[in-house]
Structures are given as structure tokens and as C-alpha cells.
Design an enzyme around this catalytic site. Structure first.
Site, PDB file in Angstrom:
ATOM      1  N   GLY A 242     -13.140   4.461  -2.877  1.00 44.04           N
ATOM      2  CA  GLY A 242     -12.330   4.998  -3.410  1.00 44.04           C
ATOM      3  C   GLY A 242     -12.088   4.291  -4.257  1.00 44.04           C
ATOM      4  O   GLY A 242     -12.252   3.167  -5.221  1.00 44.04           O
ATOM      5  N   ARG A 243     -11.390   2.837  -3.488  1.00 44.54           N
ATOM      6  CA  ARG A 243     -10.706   1.707  -3.659  1.00 44.54           C
ATOM      7  C   ARG A 243     -11.308   1.469  -4.861  1.00 44.54           C
ATOM      8  O   ARG A 243     -11.358   0.213  -5.609  1.00 44.54           O
ATOM      9  CB  ARG A 243     -10.704   0.589  -2.885  1.00 44.54           C
ATOM     10  CG  ARG A 243      -8.927   0.984  -2.122  1.00 44.54           C
ATOM     11  CD  ARG A 243      -8.561   1.384  -0.878  1.00 44.54           C
ATOM     12  NE  ARG A 243      -7.582   1.796  -0.131  1.00 44.54           N
ATOM     13  CZ  ARG A 243      -7.432   1.821   1.642  1.00 44.54           C
ATOM     14  NH1 ARG A 243      -7.956   1.536   1.852  1.00 44.54           N
ATOM     15  NH2 ARG A 243      -7.080   2.977   1.416  1.00 44.54           N
ATOM     16  N   TYR A 362      -1.631   4.516  -5.844  1.00 45.04           N
ATOM     17  CA  TYR A 362      -2.867   5.511  -5.369  1.00 45.04           C
ATOM     18  C   TYR A 362      -3.836   4.447  -5.126  1.00 45.04           C
ATOM     19  O   TYR A 362      -4.745   3.582  -5.087  1.00 45.04           O
ATOM     20  CB  TYR A 362      -3.022   5.963  -6.223  1.00 45.04           C
ATOM     21  CG  TYR A 362      -4.233   6.582  -7.428  1.00 45.04           C
ATOM     22  CD1 TYR A 362      -4.655   5.553  -8.269  1.00 45.04           C
ATOM     23  CD2 TYR A 362      -3.738   7.897  -8.362  1.00 45.04           C
ATOM     24  CE1 TYR A 362      -5.198   5.062  -9.495  1.00 45.04           C
ATOM     25  CE2 TYR A 362      -4.451   7.150  -9.872  1.00 45.04           C
ATOM     26  CZ  TYR A 362      -4.757   5.945  -9.668  1.00 45.04           C
ATOM     27  OH  TYR A 362      -5.993   6.023 -11.522  1.00 45.04           O
ATOM     28  N   GLU A 363      -4.246   5.384  -3.961  1.00 44.28           N
ATOM     29  CA  GLU A 363      -5.176   5.043  -3.210  1.00 44.28           C
ATOM     30  C   GLU A 363      -5.780   3.849  -2.253  1.00 44.28           C
ATOM     31  O   GLU A 363      -6.355   3.346  -1.891  1.00 44.28           O
ATOM     32  CB  GLU A 363      -6.846   5.396  -3.682  1.00 44.28           C
ATOM     33  CG  GLU A 363      -7.113   6.926  -4.217  1.00 44.28           C
ATOM     34  CD  GLU A 363      -8.515   6.803  -4.522  1.00 44.28           C
ATOM     35  OE1 GLU A 363      -9.769   6.050  -4.231  1.00 44.28           O
ATOM     36  OE2 GLU A 363      -9.121   7.316  -5.671  1.00 44.28           O
ATOM     37  N   GLY A 364      -4.019   4.118  -1.665  1.00 47.73           N
ATOM     38  CA  GLY A 364      -3.211   3.138  -1.091  1.00 47.73           C
ATOM     39  C   GLY A 364      -2.591   1.521  -2.272  1.00 47.73           C
ATOM     40  O   GLY A 364      -3.412   0.964  -2.749  1.00 47.73           O
TER      41      GLY A 364
END
Ligand code: COS
Length: 380
Positions: A242-243, A362-364
Site C-alpha cells: 500500500g505504501r 495515512y498508511e503509516g
């Protein structure tokens, strides 16, 4: 080492660019203003194969590589980061998660519809008290034999109101810590599953972000993904990919803002010449271009690692950390080059600046990416 794209990659990039220009651009300011979800555009992106880019064609996907995914994400994000985040979540969190770790039945039942865009998916990890500290899941999934009972709240869920399929992370056995966490496929309409109001956001306002409530939701055991206790690793592995998607989104926001600023600087005149002829602006353009190309190298490297079957935990974290910083800094510069016009919606750069911020969260968050990178560096 070969830095060139293949003919096929160039065609894919051009198709995405063409779609973004002709379909996404016309209504993008209004969608941002009114927070409108582009339902019809999602359908069109499904037809183009953008909702299941890397999925095997036998499950309805496009069977492309991660480089193609990154190219598509960049082009969509230059114009509309709200549309591209839907694409990213559906592709790299939901479709990838199911294809890599789901059973054949789960793939047939869910992936085949998600990969074509007939259905949309959401990934539900974050909670009111568990964003970065993802092992502290308060949502529970109690094992009742042939089913689980799900209770809890999930926050800031992209595609939250519009999805058909939700991948939900929950704690089954608290004593086992992260090894007691599971991932489940939850369908919209399951009894006790409620969708809260849409969030009113700073950026990516066309995307559909909601809080979700689970009150005694009965989830069949066959909807668990992987072995008992695999849920946290499932989330971590899926988020690594995802990142890459979010890094490509950030790259697109930065390059979109840069392209607008370059064009504007060649048209706008001040002190008797186009403003690009003033060193104050020319040096900004030089810095922007250099930073964006550096981000592009990291994003492509992460995509390449994934395509080669290499571990991409660190390269995806580095790509996201750097590209999101570049998106934030260079979109601010694009507004500055536009001067007063940069503050006005019709010039697009103020929206790109607002959209950029979320890529650092988002997503970390960027701080989480630094944890991942520093642990990797120290471990060697
Ligand atoms: N792939 C596979 N397994 C992984 C992994 C990865 N990329 N990262 C961690 N794990 C495993 C670890 O190996 C460990 O398992 P074992 O104990 O069996 O070895 C387990 O997961 C827990 O890892 P760790 O001890 O490193 O957990 P921490 O609590 O220290 O948290 C971070 C690790 C901070 C990296 C994690 O919580 C994280 O990524 N948080 C951010 C979550 C996020 O992105 N939220 C946004 C939501 S989506 S918008």
C-alpha cells in the site's frame, strides 16, 4: 541497470494520462468543493482495468506489474488524488491482500468482483486509539466455533461508505498480543455493521472517509483470512505494498503541481518578462524538478523490488517517506510560484497542496516509516 520504460509501460502511462485529462479533470474542483464521490468514474476506471491492475486475469484483473501500477497512480494523482486513493486502496490493500492470502473460495467470491471494479473494497485497521500503534486493537472478534462475533469501531476508513467488501482487523485473543489478531472479510449489510457520517476533510475531499461501527456482527469462519493469529502480519505485509501506492500518489501530486507551476511561469509576466526568466523562480523550478526525480527513483525502486520478488518493506517505507515530503514541500512551492492565483481554486495548485498532507499521514505516518527504515538499517 536500465532506467527506460518499456513500450507497454509507456502505453499504460499514456492511457492513464488521457483518462485523467479527459475524465477526471472536468469535475475535479466541484467534487472537491462538494465532497462528491465519483461513482461513475470508478465504473470507468474499472472498465480500463485500473481497479485490479496487478490481479491475475483469471480473477478478473489486468495482470500488470507494480511499475504499471505506479505509473497509473502518478497520472491519476496529478489530476485527482481523491480518485487515486480509491484506486490505491482497492488495488494494493484489498485486492492484493485477498489474492496473496485469501482462499480460492474467497478469491472467487470477492476478488473477481473487486478486481473489475464491479465492487469496491475498504481496509479497516485504524481505530480511535490505534493508528500508529496498530497492535493495540480494541476491536474484538470472539471465536464462537463456526463464526466470530465482531465488536468495535474503525476510523478514517477510505471508501468507508461506498464499499461492498471490508477487510477488518480485530483482536481475538488479547493474551497472545499481536499473534492473537485476525483479519476478516465483512460484507456491507451484515447485521450490526453500521456506517457513520462522512468526514469533512482538509484534502482528498472527493474520497469517501467514514467511521465504522461493529455491534455483535456475526462473521462466518470461512471469512477469516489466513491461519488463526495471522491478522497483524497480514496488515503489515499488505501495508508494505500500500505504501508503494501512496508514494506514487504523492509523486503524482508533486509532479502535477510542478507541471502547473512550470506552465504558469512560462505564461505569467512580471518586470517585463515571463517569470521563469527570473532566477528566483527558475531556481525553484530546478529544485522542484530535482526533488521530484529523486522521489521517482525511490518509488520505482520499491515497485521494482516488489516485481522482482525482493523484500520491499524498507524500499516502500523510504519511497513513501520521501515522496510524501516532496509532495508537501513542492506543492507549497507551486502555490508560491502562482502568487495570488495560487490561492484561487481554479488554478488547482491549492487543492494539490491540501491533498499532499494526507500522504504524510495515512498508511503509516512519516514517523512510522522512519521506525521501519531505522529498524531495517540497524538490523542490516
Ligand atoms: N511483514 C511481516 N511481518 C511484520 C512486518 C512486515 N512488514 N512488520 C512487522 N511484522 C511482524 C513482526 O515480525 C512481529 O512478529 P513476530 O513477533 O512474530 O516476529 C509483529 O509483526 C509485530 O511487529 P513489531 O514488534 O515490530 O510491532 P510494533 O508494535 O513495534 O509495531 C510498526 C511495528 C510500528 C511498524 C507497526 O505497528 C506499524 O506499521 N504501524 C503503523 C500502522 C499503519 O500504517 N497504520 C495506518 C493504517 S492504514 S490507513
Amino acid at each position: 541497470m536500465d532506467f527506460s520504460l518499456t513500450e507497454e509501460h509507456l502505453m499504460i502511462r499514456d492511457a492513464a494520462r488521457d483518462f485523467a485529462q479527459t475524465e477526471l479533470l472536468p469535475g475535479v474542483i466541484e467534487r472537491d468543493d462538494k465532497q462528491t464521490f465519483p461513482q461513475e468514474l470508478v465504473r470507468k476506471m474499472g472498465e480500463l482495468g485500473f481497479m485490479g491492475i496487478m490481479v491475475d486475469p483469471k480473477y478478473g484483473g489486468s495482470g500488470m506489474d507494480t511499475i504499471s501500477y505506479v505509473l497509473i497512480m502518478e497520472e491519476l494523482s496529478k489530476i485527482d488524488a481523491s480518485a487515486s486513493v480509491m484506486v490505491s486502496v482497492n488495488n494494493s490493500l484489498v485486492c492484493y491482500g485477498l489474492e496473496a492470502y485469501g482462499t480460492e473460495e474467497q478469491k472467487q467470491k470477492y476478488l473477481t468482483k473487486l478486481a473489475t471494479g464491479e465492487q469496491i473494497g475498504a481496509f479497516c485497521l485504524s481505530e480511535p486509539e490505534a493508528g500508529s500503534d496498530a497492535t493495540s486493537q480494541a476491536t474484538t472478534a470472539i471465536d464462537k466455533g463456526d463464526h466470530y462475533i465482531l465488536n468495535g469501531t474503525k476510523n478514517w476508513i477510505t471508501n468507508g461508505g461506498r464499499s461492498d467488501v471490508y477487510l477488518v482487523i480485530a483482536q481475538t485473543d488479547r493474551e497472545k498480543g499481536h499473534r492473537g489478531i485476525n483479519a476478516f472479510i465483512v460484507e456491507k449489510g451484515m447485521e450490526g455493521f453500521d456506517i457513520g457520517p462522512k468526514e469533512d476533510k482538509l484534502g482528498i475531499r472527493g474520497s469517501d472517509t467514514h467511521t465504522l461501527q461493529f455491534n455483535d456482527v456475526k462473521v462466518p469462519k470461512e471469512n477469516r483470512i489466513g491461519e488463526d493469529g495471522f491478522g497483524f502480519k497480514f496488515a503489515m505485509k499488505t501495508l508494505s505494498g500500500g505504501r508503494i501506492g501512496i508514494a506514487a500518489q504523492a509523486l503524482g501530486i508533486a509532479s502535477g503541481a510542478y507541471e502547473l507551476a512550470l506552465k504558469y511561469s512560462k505564461e505569467r509576466k512580471a518586470f517585463g518578462t515571463e517569470i521563469c526568466n527570473h532566477q528566483a523562480i527558475a531556481f525553484k523550478l530546478a529544485d522542484m524538478y530535482t526533488e521530484i526525480e529523486a522521489a521517482r527513483m525511490l518509488v520505482m525502486r520499491a515497485a521494482w523490488d516488489k516485481d522482482q520478488g525482493n523484500n520491499y518493506d524498507m524500499s516502500s517505507a523510504m519511497a513513501k517517506l520521501y515522496a510524501s515530503k516532496v509532495a508537501m514541500e513542492q506543492s507549497v512551492e507551486a502555490v508560491q510560484i502562482h502568487g495570488g492565483n495560487g490561492f484561487v481554486k481554479e488554478y488547482h495548485v491549492e487543492r494539490l497542496m491540501r491533498d499532499a498532507k494526507i500522504t504524510q499521514i495515512y498508511e503509516g505516518t512519516s514517523e512510522i516509516q522512519k521506525i521501519v527504515i531505522s529498524r531495517g538499517v540497524i538490523k542490516g
